[in-house]
Design an enzyme around this catalytic site. Structure first.
Site, mmCIF file in Angstrom:
data_model
loop_
_atom_site.group_PDB
_atom_site.id
_atom_site.type_symbol
_atom_site.label_atom_id
_atom_site.label_comp_id
_atom_site.label_asym_id
_atom_site.label_seq_id
_atom_site.Cartn_x
_atom_site.Cartn_y
_atom_site.Cartn_z
ATOM 1 C CG HIS A 58 117.234 -42.920 65.055
ATOM 2 N ND1 HIS A 58 117.631 -42.815 63.747
ATOM 3 C CD2 HIS A 58 116.751 -41.698 65.405
ATOM 4 C CE1 HIS A 58 117.428 -41.576 63.328
ATOM 5 N NE2 HIS A 58 116.881 -40.883 64.311
ATOM 6 C CG HIS A 59 115.017 -46.211 59.607
ATOM 7 N ND1 HIS A 59 115.785 -47.198 59.042
ATOM 8 C CD2 HIS A 59 113.803 -46.306 59.010
ATOM 9 C CE1 HIS A 59 115.082 -47.846 58.129
ATOM 10 N NE2 HIS A 59 113.867 -47.337 58.099
ATOM 11 C CB ALA A 60 120.585 -43.618 62.233
#
Length: 482
Positions: A139-141
């Site tokens: 996930h980009h987070a």
């Protein structure tokens, strides 16, 4: 590196969560192809387990305060199960690269489970020519593209014989916080906000001239961002409502070829990349019946603002600038010159600073405002698509003695953006990964061929320019940047 239990997410990382929907997934990754027979699933699990202590975040999940007053936290997952995150699969015969691309597209069409650590890794057997693949999905987070290259140390070695991992004590998750504890921790962070603001004011009083200069520069930067909103990106077939299903294609490139082009015609490798993308999109639009006279697409180009002392840390420290793609230019050399000039203007402008100012302001914004700001960042009013070029290692990498042959980066599709072009260089190659909405860009293979054609076109022009430059009485070739 700081990846502690009960660590609060940054404002930008939260924006990647708030932007996610059933059709717009915010995970990124890559398709890694290796030479030789695959390792056993159990050996891969043991290898990853021996390195997990190097990235504690991979064993952490999201925890939200009961009241939506602030940002969520990373907490250790007491139910962490490595077997869940590392999957094992095989391609049906004949095990072609096309089948691998289809599998990657299906894998990236599925959202990550937010109740668990936000990553997956797939071991894929059965690829032709005695090869196998690893698909990474994060996930980009959790990680941004620039820092993500460093996180590959969890898997990769620079020698065929892996270095023994540093000894690690048996992992014990931190105590799981109750709702009341999360609320208290959230309140504690909120109470610190006035203190941080006060400290900034104190510094402003102590250094008034510096502060005035910074305020003036920030205002100019925000003005440039506002100008971009007043001059929206054009409406093209790339900007439509998207679904949850994806197509994935890739293009192999030769980094030395791109360097020869920039040396002969001027600019940087990144300028050449943008010129190639512009040329391919120009022909793709023509195939869709779109006239390109006077048409300039706008690409969102992520730029890292991570300080050198922060290299290798997790969490996103990136901003986006708007790079023009001159699809109106027919001649490939003139197209490259236009990209060179426009990117030089971007670098000289305050776009990146303006985006960073907004990013810093977001540190004091509640989640509802963060969601709005994130939607602005990915707005089709500003951008038609994302184009990101990540420099990778120029030496061979290995996993358990198997050499990495190719890596194809995989981006994500923001709402109403049907194409993401990710580029990554590795060990003398420069590979394009094209992620597209399944229905909106059903001819993604055509676009891949057009990228190959645009590269070849520029290379031929470079050879002609070099021949002219070396002819008797010729002037010196144009100067090129790094």
């Amino acid at each position: 590196m700081a990846q502690g239990h009960l660590e609060r997410l940054s404002a930008l990382d939260v924006s990647f969560l708030t932007n996610e929907s059933s059709s717009a997934h915010m995970h990124v990754g890559g398709v890694c192809i290796f030479e030789g027979p695959p390792m056993s699933y159990r050996d891969l699990l043991d290898h990853i387990h021996s390195r997990l202590h190097l990235v504690p975040r991979f064993r952490q999940k999201l925890a939200y305060p009961p009241a939506p007053t602030g940002r969520p936290f990373w907490v250790d997952d007491p139910s962490f199960n490595l077997d869940y995150h590392v999957r094992h699969s095989a391609l049906p015969a004949p095990g072609s690269e096309e089948l691998l691309r289809r599998m990657a597209a299906r894998t990236f069409s599925q959202a990550l489970d937010r109740t668990k650590p936000l990553w997956e890794l797939w071991l894929v057997q059965g690829l032709t020519r005695n090869r196998f693949a690893l698909l990474t999905k994060t996930h980009h987070a959790l990680v941004d593209g620039v820092s993500g290259v460093d996180i590959a140390t969890v898997l990769f070695d620079i020698k065929p014989v892996p270095e023994p991992a540093e000894p690690d004590h048996e992992w014990a998750p931190g105590p799981q916080p109750s709702g009341a504890q999360l609320l208290a921790k959230d309140a504690e962070n909120l109470l610190r906000t006035p203190v941080r603001i006060l400290r900034r004011l104190e510094r402003a009083v102590e250094h008034p001239r510096t502060t005035v200069g910074q305020v003036s520069e920030a205002a100019e930067a925000l003005g440039e961002v506002g100008w971009n909103f007043a001059n929206p990106a054009p409406q093209v077939p790339l900007n439509v409502e998207i679904g949850s299903h994806r197509r994935f294609e890739w293009v192999r490139g030769d980094l030395a070829q791109f360097k020869r082009i920039k040396s002969a015609l001027g600019g940087t490798v990144n300028d050449v990349v943008l010129a190639v993308v512009s040329g391919a999109l120009r022909e793709w639009l023509h195939g869709r019946g779109v006239r390109t006279e006077g048409l300039e697409l706008r690409a969102q180009v992520p730029v890292s603002v991570r300080a050198s002392a922060e290299h290798g840390e997790l969490g996103n420290k990136i901003v986006a600038v708007r790079a023009p793609l001159p699809v109106y230019v027919e001649d490939p050399v003139e197209r490259l010159r236009a990209c060179r000039q426009s990117m030089g203007g971007v670098k000289d402008s305050k776009q990146a600073l303006g985006a960073e100012v907004i990013s810093r302001l977001n540190d004091f914004a509640p989640p509802t405002l963060l969601a709005q700001a994130a939607r602005i960042n990915f707005s089709t009013r500003l951008f038609n698509l994302v184009v990101t070029n990540v420099p990778g290692p120029q030496i061979p990498l290995y996993v358990l003695g198997r050499e990495l042959e190719d890596i194809f980066p995989v981006g994500f599709l923001p709402p109403n953006q049907a194409l993401f072009i990710a580029i990554m260089s590795y060990n003398g190659g420069i590979n394009f990964g094209l992620l597209a909405d399944y229905d909106a860009v059903d001819d993604i293979a055509v676009l891949a061929q057009l990228i190959e054609g645009a590269t070849a076109e520029l290379h031929e022009a470079a050879k002609l320019a070099l021949a002219d430059a070396t002819a008797p009485g010729a002037e010196a070739a144009p100067a090129s940047a790094g």
